[in-house]
Motif scaffolding. Structure first.
Motif, short mmCIF file in Angstrom:
data_model
loop_
_atom_site.label_atom_id
_atom_site.label_comp_id
_atom_site.label_asym_id
_atom_site.label_seq_id
_atom_site.Cartn_x
_atom_site.Cartn_y
_atom_site.Cartn_z
N GLY A 27 0.80 -1.21 0.00
CA GLY A 27 0.00 0.00 0.00
C GLY A 27 0.83 1.26 0.00
N LEU A 28 0.21 2.34 0.39
CA LEU A 28 0.85 3.65 0.37
C LEU A 28 2.01 3.70 1.35
CD1 LEU A 28 0.79 6.59 -0.67
CD2 LEU A 28 -0.81 7.10 1.18
N ASP A 29 3.13 4.21 0.89
CA ASP A 29 4.29 4.41 1.76
C ASP A 29 3.90 5.39 2.88
OD1 ASP A 29 6.77 5.26 2.88
OD2 ASP A 29 7.81 4.74 1.02
N ARG A 30 4.13 4.97 4.12
CA ARG A 30 3.70 5.80 5.26
C ARG A 30 4.42 7.15 5.31
NH1 ARG A 30 0.57 3.34 9.23
NH2 ARG A 30 -0.57 1.63 8.22
N GLN A 31 5.48 7.28 4.55
CA GLN A 31 6.16 8.58 4.48
C GLN A 31 5.22 9.68 4.00
OE1 GLN A 31 9.96 8.40 2.50
NE2 GLN A 31 10.08 10.60 2.21
N GLU A 43 -4.98 13.10 -10.61
CA GLU A 43 -3.72 12.68 -11.22
C GLU A 43 -3.28 11.34 -10.65
OE1 GLU A 43 0.98 14.01 -11.57
OE2 GLU A 43 -0.38 15.12 -10.27
N TYR A 44 -3.39 11.18 -9.34
CA TYR A 44 -3.02 9.90 -8.73
C TYR A 44 -3.87 8.76 -9.29
CZ TYR A 44 -0.73 12.76 -5.06
OH TYR A 44 0.05 13.65 -4.36
N GLN A 45 -5.16 9.02 -9.50
CA GLN A 45 -6.07 7.98 -9.97
C GLN A 45 -5.73 7.47 -11.36
OE1 GLN A 45 -9.78 10.11 -9.51
NE2 GLN A 45 -10.30 9.03 -7.61
N GLU A 46 -5.03 8.29 -12.16
CA GLU A 46 -4.70 7.87 -13.53
C GLU A 46 -3.90 6.58 -13.55
OE1 GLU A 46 -2.78 11.02 -15.62
OE2 GLU A 46 -4.44 12.43 -15.36
N ALA A 47 -3.14 6.32 -12.49
CA ALA A 47 -2.35 5.08 -12.44
C ALA A 47 -3.24 3.85 -12.34
CB ALA A 47 -1.41 5.13 -11.23
N PHE A 48 -4.49 4.04 -11.94
CA PHE A 48 -5.39 2.93 -11.64
C PHE A 48 -6.51 2.77 -12.67
CE2 PHE A 48 -3.26 4.22 -7.86
CZ PHE A 48 -3.14 3.10 -7.04
N THR A 49 -6.56 3.63 -13.67
CA THR A 49 -7.72 3.65 -14.56
C THR A 49 -7.50 2.92 -15.88
OG1 THR A 49 -7.07 5.82 -15.40
CG2 THR A 49 -8.61 5.78 -13.57
N TRP A 50 -6.29 2.96 -16.41
CA TRP A 50 -6.10 2.47 -17.78
C TRP A 50 -6.17 0.95 -17.89
CZ3 TRP A 50 -1.98 -0.77 -18.73
CH2 TRP A 50 -0.90 -0.73 -17.84
N TRP A 51 -6.10 0.25 -16.80
CA TRP A 51 -6.09 -1.22 -16.81
C TRP A 51 -7.39 -1.80 -17.35
CZ3 TRP A 51 -1.42 -3.12 -15.32
CH2 TRP A 51 -0.58 -2.24 -14.61
N GLN A 82 -6.31 -1.83 -4.18
CA GLN A 82 -6.99 -1.10 -5.25
C GLN A 82 -6.30 -1.30 -6.60
OE1 GLN A 82 -8.97 2.78 -4.13
NE2 GLN A 82 -7.46 2.65 -2.46
N LEU A 83 -4.99 -1.46 -6.59
CA LEU A 83 -4.29 -1.72 -7.85
C LEU A 83 -4.64 -3.10 -8.39
CD1 LEU A 83 -2.33 -0.51 -9.86
CD2 LEU A 83 -0.43 -1.40 -8.49
N ALA A 84 -4.75 -4.09 -7.52
CA ALA A 84 -5.20 -5.41 -7.97
C ALA A 84 -6.62 -5.35 -8.50
CB ALA A 84 -5.10 -6.41 -6.82
N LEU A 85 -7.48 -4.56 -7.83
CA LEU A 85 -8.87 -4.40 -8.28
C LEU A 85 -8.96 -3.66 -9.61
CD1 LEU A 85 -10.52 -3.47 -4.88
CD2 LEU A 85 -11.07 -5.49 -6.25
N ALA A 86 -7.95 -2.86 -9.95
CA ALA A 86 -7.97 -2.12 -11.21
C ALA A 86 -7.91 -3.06 -12.40
CB ALA A 86 -6.80 -1.13 -11.26
N CYS A 87 -7.36 -4.25 -12.20
CA CYS A 87 -7.21 -5.20 -13.31
C CYS A 87 -8.50 -5.96 -13.55
CB CYS A 87 -6.08 -6.18 -12.99
SG CYS A 87 -4.45 -5.41 -12.98
N ASP A 88 -8.61 -6.53 -14.75
CA ASP A 88 -9.79 -7.31 -15.10
C ASP A 88 -9.86 -8.61 -14.32
OD1 ASP A 88 -10.76 -5.58 -17.27
OD2 ASP A 88 -8.97 -6.25 -18.35
N LEU A 89 -8.72 -9.25 -14.14
CA LEU A 89 -8.66 -10.58 -13.54
C LEU A 89 -7.58 -10.61 -12.47
CD1 LEU A 89 -8.64 -12.57 -16.93
CD2 LEU A 89 -10.65 -11.98 -15.55
N ARG A 90 -7.76 -11.52 -11.49
CA ARG A 90 -6.78 -11.67 -10.42
C ARG A 90 -6.48 -13.15 -10.21
NH1 ARG A 90 -9.39 -7.54 -10.35
NH2 ARG A 90 -11.29 -8.80 -10.27
N ASP A 125 -9.69 5.89 -2.44
CA ASP A 125 -9.96 6.93 -3.45
C ASP A 125 -9.21 6.70 -4.74
OD1 ASP A 125 -7.42 7.47 -2.44
OD2 ASP A 125 -7.62 9.64 -2.69
N LEU A 126 -8.69 5.49 -4.95
CA LEU A 126 -7.89 5.23 -6.14
C LEU A 126 -8.62 4.29 -7.10
CD1 LEU A 126 -4.45 4.92 -4.32
CD2 LEU A 126 -5.27 6.85 -5.69
N GLY A 127 -9.93 4.45 -7.17
CA GLY A 127 -10.73 3.71 -8.13
C GLY A 127 -11.15 2.34 -7.68
N GLY A 128 -10.89 1.96 -6.42
CA GLY A 128 -11.17 0.60 -5.99
C GLY A 128 -12.59 0.32 -5.55
#
Length: 259
Positions: free
Chosen positions: A65-69, A99-107, A128-136, A156-159
Motif C-alpha cells: 500500500g501507500l508508503d507511510r512517508q 492525477e493519482y487515480q490515472e495510475a489505476f484507470t487504464w487497466w 486497489q491496484l489489484a482491483l484495477a485489473c480485469d482478472l486476479r 480513493d484510487l478507483g477501488g
C-alpha cells in the motif's frame, strides 16, 4: 524489451504480452506519487500490439500500500505532503487526487485484458491496484485489506466500484469499514480471485491464462469485454441491442465487409 524502468515500475513487452512489475521488494512495493506517475506512463507507453498486460510485484508482497512517508510533515522529496494538500484549495486537492487515480484507470481499457498476479500483502492502494485489473490470479498466501478507514481516509484510487461489482455492496462495506484481511480461500469464494494457486505456481498459472486469452481473435475479445463492462449500466433490452450491434460488426468483419 524494457520500455520503462523507473520509480519502482518496470514495463517490458514481448510481442502481444506486456508485464508491469513493481520493483521495490525491500519496501514491499510500497506506493508513492512517483510510482503512480510511472504506472500512468506505462499505460501510455503500451504498443498497439499488446493484448494482455500482467501486473506483478517483485518479492514476497504484491504491494503493502501507500508508503507511510506520505503522512509525515515532510512527505516525499520534491512532492507536496498530504498535509500541504489538505491545506490547499479544493480545486488543487481534487486535481491532485485525479492525477493519482490515472495510475489505476487504464487497466480496464477495452483493447487489453489485464491480470494481477498477487502474492502476499495487497493492502490499501495495493488492493486497489489489484482491483484495477480485469482478472486476479492469487497465491495461497495472499492477504487483501482495505486499510484506509483505519487511517481516517477512504479508498480513493478507483477501488470502490470494482470491489462493489465483484462482491456486492454489503460485503464491500464490511471489508472497507473494518479493514480486515481477506485471505485466499475467501477471496476466491466471494469473487475477488479468479484462481488461487500455491505461490510457487503463480507465474505458471498466469502464463496459462495469458495463453488462453490471446488464443481467440483480438477483435472478438475487445467487443466481448466492452459488452460485459457496459452490461451493469444497461437495461436487459439495452444490452440486447448492444449485443446485436457488436455481433453485426463481427459478422461484417469476418465476411470482409467492414470499413
Amino acid at each position: 524489451m524494457a520500455l520503462l524502468d523507473k520509480d519502482g515500475v518496470r514495463l517490458t513487452v514481448d510481442d502481444t504480452v506486456a508485464t508491469v512489475s513493481l520493483t521495490n521488494p525491500a519496501k514491499r512495493n510500497a506506493q508513492s506519487p512517483a510510482l503512480w506517475r510511472a504506472l500512468a506512463e506505462a499505460g501510455r507507453s503500451l504498443p498497439g500490439t499488446v493484448r494482455v498486460v500482467v501486473l506483478r510485484g517483485e518479492g514476497k508482497s504484491f504491494s503493502a500500500g501507500l508508503d507511510r512517508q506520505a503522512f509525515t510533515p515532510e512527505g516525499f522529496e520534491g512532492e507536496p505532503s498530504f498535509l500541504d494538500l489538505a491545506r490547499g484549495s479544493d480545486e488543487l486537492l481534487d486535481a491532485t487526487i485525479a492525477e493519482y487515480q490515472e495510475a489505476f484507470t487504464w487497466w480496464r481499457r477495452n483493447d487489453i485484458v489485464t491480470i494481477a498476479a498477487v502474492q502476499g500483502h495487497a493492502i490499501g492502494a495495493g488492493f486497489q491496484l489489484a482491483l484495477a485489473c480485469d482478472l486476479r490470479v492469487v497465491a495461497e498466501d495472499v492477504q487483501f485489506a482495505m486499510r484506509e478507514t483505519s487511517l481516517g481516509l477512504v479508498p480513493d484510487l478507483g477501488g470502490t466500484q470494482p470491489l462493489t461489482a465483484l462482491v456486492g455492496y454489503a460485503r464491500a462495506l464490511e471489508i472497507c469499514a473494518t479493514g480486515r484481511y481477506v485471505q485466499a480461500e475467501e477471496a476466491e469464494r466471494i469473487g475477488l480471485a479468479n484462481l488461487v494457486v500455491p505461490a510457487a505456481e503463480l507465474d505458471a498459472a498466469v502464463q496459462d491464462l495469458v495463453a488462453a486469452l490471446v488464443a481467440p481473435p483480438r477483435d472478438a475479445v475487445i467487443e466481448t469485454k466492452a459488452l460485459l463492462r457496459g452490461a451493469t449500466g444497461r437495461s436487459y433490452d439495452e444490452q440486447r441491442v448492444a449485443e446485436r450491434a457488436a455481433q453485426g460488426r463481427r459478422l461484417r468483419d469476418l465476411a470482409g465487409l467492414s470499413d
